[in-house]
Design an enzyme around this catalytic site. Structure first.
Site, PDB file in Angstrom:
ATOM      1  N   CYS A 172     -23.873  36.141 134.345  1.00  0.00           N
ATOM      2  CA  CYS A 172     -25.299  35.725 133.894  1.00  0.00           C
ATOM      3  C   CYS A 172     -25.939  35.101 135.274  1.00  0.00           C
ATOM      4  O   CYS A 172     -25.727  35.279 136.295  1.00  0.00           O
ATOM      5  CB  CYS A 172     -24.895  34.722 132.766  1.00  0.00           C
ATOM      6  SG  CYS A 172     -23.934  33.321 132.997  1.00  0.00           S
ATOM      7  N   GLN A 173     -26.512  33.694 134.682  1.00  0.00           N
ATOM      8  CA  GLN A 173     -27.165  33.044 135.900  1.00  0.00           C
ATOM      9  C   GLN A 173     -26.115  32.217 136.777  1.00  0.00           C
ATOM     10  O   GLN A 173     -26.260  32.294 137.843  1.00  0.00           O
ATOM     11  CB  GLN A 173     -28.344  32.056 135.221  1.00  0.00           C
ATOM     12  CG  GLN A 173     -29.050  31.599 136.340  1.00  0.00           C
ATOM     13  CD  GLN A 173     -30.365  32.300 136.992  1.00  0.00           C
ATOM     14  OE1 GLN A 173     -30.229  33.669 136.654  1.00  0.00           O
ATOM     15  NE2 GLN A 173     -30.975  32.009 138.018  1.00  0.00           N
TER      16      GLN A 173
END
Length: 113
Positions: free
Chosen positions: A66-67
């Site tokens: 994800c981020q």
């Protein structure tokens, strides 16, 4: 063993390219994906994972990103409970980009994280 203990991968140990046997599953939202993602990654936003499990090959080596690593950790735990053997990418796409790896947009341009 703690059922929440999902293996973690430092970005240096994550393969730079992906094919059918190695999958990078990007669970970020559509707007994040459109700004930039790893070439060859599979995009399924976190909220869609339960409905789209069939798109993820259980036999593949599965890296989840994800981020920064929080959402992918939760998705990895969910996948582990459903028969997959995921590896969470520590540091997420920020680490991917920070290590100088390519980030692209859907049209092949240079992306941003």
């Amino acid at each position: 063993m703690d059922s929440d203990a999902v293996p973690q991968a430092d970005i240096a140990t994550v393969p730079p390219t992906f094919d059918g046997s190695v999958v990078l599953l990007d669970v970020r939202e559509d707007d994040e994906w459109q700004r930039g993602h790893a070439p060859g990654a599979l995009h399924i936003p976190m909220g869609q994972i339960p409905a789209r499990l069939g798109e993820i090959d259980p036999a593949a080596t599965l890296y989840v990103v994800c981020q920064v690593g929080g959402r992918s950790q939760r998705v990895s735990q969910y996948l582990a409970q459903n028969g997959y053997t995921p590896v969470n990418v520590s540091g997420g796409m920020l680490a991917w980009a920070g290590s100088g790896r390519p980030v692209v947009t859907d049209d092949g341009g240079v992306g941003v994280i």
